[in-house]
Design a protein around this motif. Structure first.
Motif, PDB file in Angstrom:
ATOM      1  N   ASN A  26     -13.212  -0.634  14.711  1.00  0.00           N
ATOM      2  CA  ASN A  26     -14.452  -0.036  15.210  1.00  0.00           C
ATOM      3  C   ASN A  26     -15.687  -0.684  14.596  1.00  0.00           C
ATOM      4  O   ASN A  26     -16.654  -0.019  14.265  1.00  0.00           O
ATOM      5  N   GLY A  27     -15.650  -1.998  14.424  1.00  0.00           N
ATOM      6  CA  GLY A  27     -16.803  -2.746  13.932  1.00  0.00           C
ATOM      7  C   GLY A  27     -16.887  -2.874  12.425  1.00  0.00           C
ATOM      8  O   GLY A  27     -17.690  -3.647  11.914  1.00  0.00           O
ATOM      9  N   THR A  28     -16.094  -2.120  11.684  1.00  0.00           N
ATOM     10  CA  THR A  28     -16.119  -2.174  10.221  1.00  0.00           C
ATOM     11  C   THR A  28     -14.976  -3.057   9.726  1.00  0.00           C
ATOM     12  O   THR A  28     -13.846  -2.949  10.196  1.00  0.00           O
ATOM     13  N   TRP A  29     -15.287  -3.915   8.768  1.00  0.00           N
ATOM     14  CA  TRP A  29     -14.285  -4.821   8.216  1.00  0.00           C
ATOM     15  C   TRP A  29     -13.420  -4.125   7.166  1.00  0.00           C
ATOM     16  O   TRP A  29     -13.926  -3.359   6.348  1.00  0.00           O
ATOM     17  N   TRP A  30     -12.132  -4.417   7.223  1.00  0.00           N
ATOM     18  CA  TRP A  30     -11.137  -3.892   6.292  1.00  0.00           C
ATOM     19  C   TRP A  30     -10.398  -5.063   5.670  1.00  0.00           C
ATOM     20  O   TRP A  30     -10.256  -6.117   6.276  1.00  0.00           O
ATOM     21  N   ILE A  31      -9.899  -4.865   4.460  1.00  0.00           N
ATOM     22  CA  ILE A  31      -9.045  -5.855   3.809  1.00  0.00           C
ATOM     23  C   ILE A  31      -7.609  -5.335   3.823  1.00  0.00           C
ATOM     24  O   ILE A  31      -7.390  -4.128   3.764  1.00  0.00           O
ATOM     25  N   HIS A  32      -6.674  -6.241   3.935  1.00  0.00           N
ATOM     26  CA  HIS A  32      -5.258  -5.860   3.824  1.00  0.00           C
ATOM     27  C   HIS A  32      -4.493  -6.987   3.146  1.00  0.00           C
ATOM     28  O   HIS A  32      -4.776  -8.153   3.343  1.00  0.00           O
ATOM     29  N   TYR A  33      -3.578  -6.584   2.296  1.00  0.00           N
ATOM     30  CA  TYR A  33      -2.716  -7.541   1.611  1.00  0.00           C
ATOM     31  C   TYR A  33      -1.467  -6.805   1.143  1.00  0.00           C
ATOM     32  O   TYR A  33      -1.402  -5.577   1.174  1.00  0.00           O
ATOM     33  N   THR A  34      -0.476  -7.557   0.716  1.00  0.00           N
ATOM     34  CA  THR A  34       0.791  -6.986   0.259  1.00  0.00           C
ATOM     35  C   THR A  34       1.003  -7.351  -1.198  1.00  0.00           C
ATOM     36  O   THR A  34       0.839  -8.508  -1.578  1.00  0.00           O
ATOM     37  N   ARG A  35       1.356  -6.363  -1.981  1.00  0.00           N
ATOM     38  CA  ARG A  35       1.707  -6.578  -3.389  1.00  0.00           C
ATOM     39  C   ARG A  35       3.219  -6.474  -3.525  1.00  0.00           C
ATOM     40  O   ARG A  35       3.820  -5.555  -3.009  1.00  0.00           O
ATOM     41  N   GLN A  43       4.089  -3.098  -1.722  1.00  0.00           N
ATOM     42  CA  GLN A  43       3.055  -2.113  -1.472  1.00  0.00           C
ATOM     43  C   GLN A  43       2.038  -2.759  -0.538  1.00  0.00           C
ATOM     44  O   GLN A  43       1.447  -3.784  -0.868  1.00  0.00           O
ATOM     45  N   ARG A  44       1.868  -2.168   0.637  1.00  0.00           N
ATOM     46  CA  ARG A  44       0.860  -2.648   1.571  1.00  0.00           C
ATOM     47  C   ARG A  44      -0.454  -1.961   1.234  1.00  0.00           C
ATOM     48  O   ARG A  44      -0.522  -0.748   1.168  1.00  0.00           O
ATOM     49  N   VAL A  45      -1.472  -2.754   1.005  1.00  0.00           N
ATOM     50  CA  VAL A  45      -2.776  -2.232   0.605  1.00  0.00           C
ATOM     51  C   VAL A  45      -3.772  -2.509   1.719  1.00  0.00           C
ATOM     52  O   VAL A  45      -3.873  -3.641   2.196  1.00  0.00           O
ATOM     53  N   ARG A  46      -4.471  -1.456   2.133  1.00  0.00           N
ATOM     54  CA  ARG A  46      -5.511  -1.586   3.162  1.00  0.00           C
ATOM     55  C   ARG A  46      -6.637  -0.638   2.819  1.00  0.00           C
ATOM     56  O   ARG A  46      -6.398   0.523   2.524  1.00  0.00           O
ATOM     57  N   TYR A  47      -7.861  -1.143   2.849  1.00  0.00           N
ATOM     58  CA  TYR A  47      -8.993  -0.245   2.691  1.00  0.00           C
ATOM     59  C   TYR A  47     -10.255  -0.875   3.267  1.00  0.00           C
ATOM     60  O   TYR A  47     -10.366  -2.087   3.410  1.00  0.00           O
ATOM     61  N   SER A  48     -11.192  -0.019   3.574  1.00  0.00           N
ATOM     62  CA  SER A  48     -12.432  -0.427   4.202  1.00  0.00           C
ATOM     63  C   SER A  48     -13.323  -1.161   3.214  1.00  0.00           C
ATOM     64  O   SER A  48     -13.470  -0.753   2.063  1.00  0.00           O
ATOM     65  N   LEU A  49     -13.958  -2.233   3.702  1.00  0.00           N
ATOM     66  CA  LEU A  49     -14.963  -2.934   2.919  1.00  0.00           C
ATOM     67  C   LEU A  49     -16.349  -2.341   3.164  1.00  0.00           C
ATOM     68  O   LEU A  49     -17.328  -2.770   2.558  1.00  0.00           O
ATOM     69  N   ARG A  50     -16.429  -1.376   4.064  1.00  0.00           N
ATOM     70  CA  ARG A  50     -17.663  -0.637   4.358  1.00  0.00           C
ATOM     71  C   ARG A  50     -18.819  -1.533   4.753  1.00  0.00           C
ATOM     72  O   ARG A  50     -19.955  -1.337   4.331  1.00  0.00           O
ATOM     73  N   THR A  51     -18.494  -2.556   5.550  1.00  0.00           N
ATOM     74  CA  THR A  51     -19.539  -3.432   6.070  1.00  0.00           C
ATOM     75  C   THR A  51     -19.188  -3.835   7.486  1.00  0.00           C
ATOM     76  O   THR A  51     -18.015  -3.920   7.846  1.00  0.00           O
ATOM     77  N   LYS A  52     -20.214  -4.072   8.275  1.00  0.00           N
ATOM     78  CA  LYS A  52     -20.024  -4.586   9.620  1.00  0.00           C
ATOM     79  C   LYS A  52     -20.366  -6.079   9.681  1.00  0.00           C
ATOM     80  O   LYS A  52     -20.230  -6.718  10.702  1.00  0.00           O
TER      81      LYS A  52
END
Length: 75
Positions: A26-35, A43-52
């Motif tokens: 929805n226009g907001t960038w998220w990061i995702h990576y696997t540990r 562990q799959r990690v995903r969270y919002s970077l809170r920027t468009k």
């Protein structure tokens, strides 16, 4: 593909994909990576970077992944 390595950690970066480890929701960038954890689970990690802003998202991603690698948490 570029791989940063230490004795026990690696970080894969695809130079052909400037948005590697990023996606938009929805226009907001998220990061995702696997540990990969010591107990052989992942562990799959995903969270919002809170920027468009794509440029800001790239800077945040690079900072986050560099920080993980320096702390020894990248895998």
């Amino acid at each position: 593909m570029i791989v940063k390595k230490s004795k026990t950690h690696s970080l894969r970066i695809d130079p052909d994909n400037p948005d590697h480890h990023l996606y938009r929701n929805n226009g907001t960038w998220w990061i995702h990576y696997t540990r990969h954890l010591p107990d052989y689970t992942i562990q799959r990690v995903r969270y919002s970077l809170r920027t468009k802003d794509r440029v800001v998202a790239h800077e945040l991603r690079d900072s986050i992944l560099d920080g993980l690698f320096e702390k020894g948490e990248a895998a």
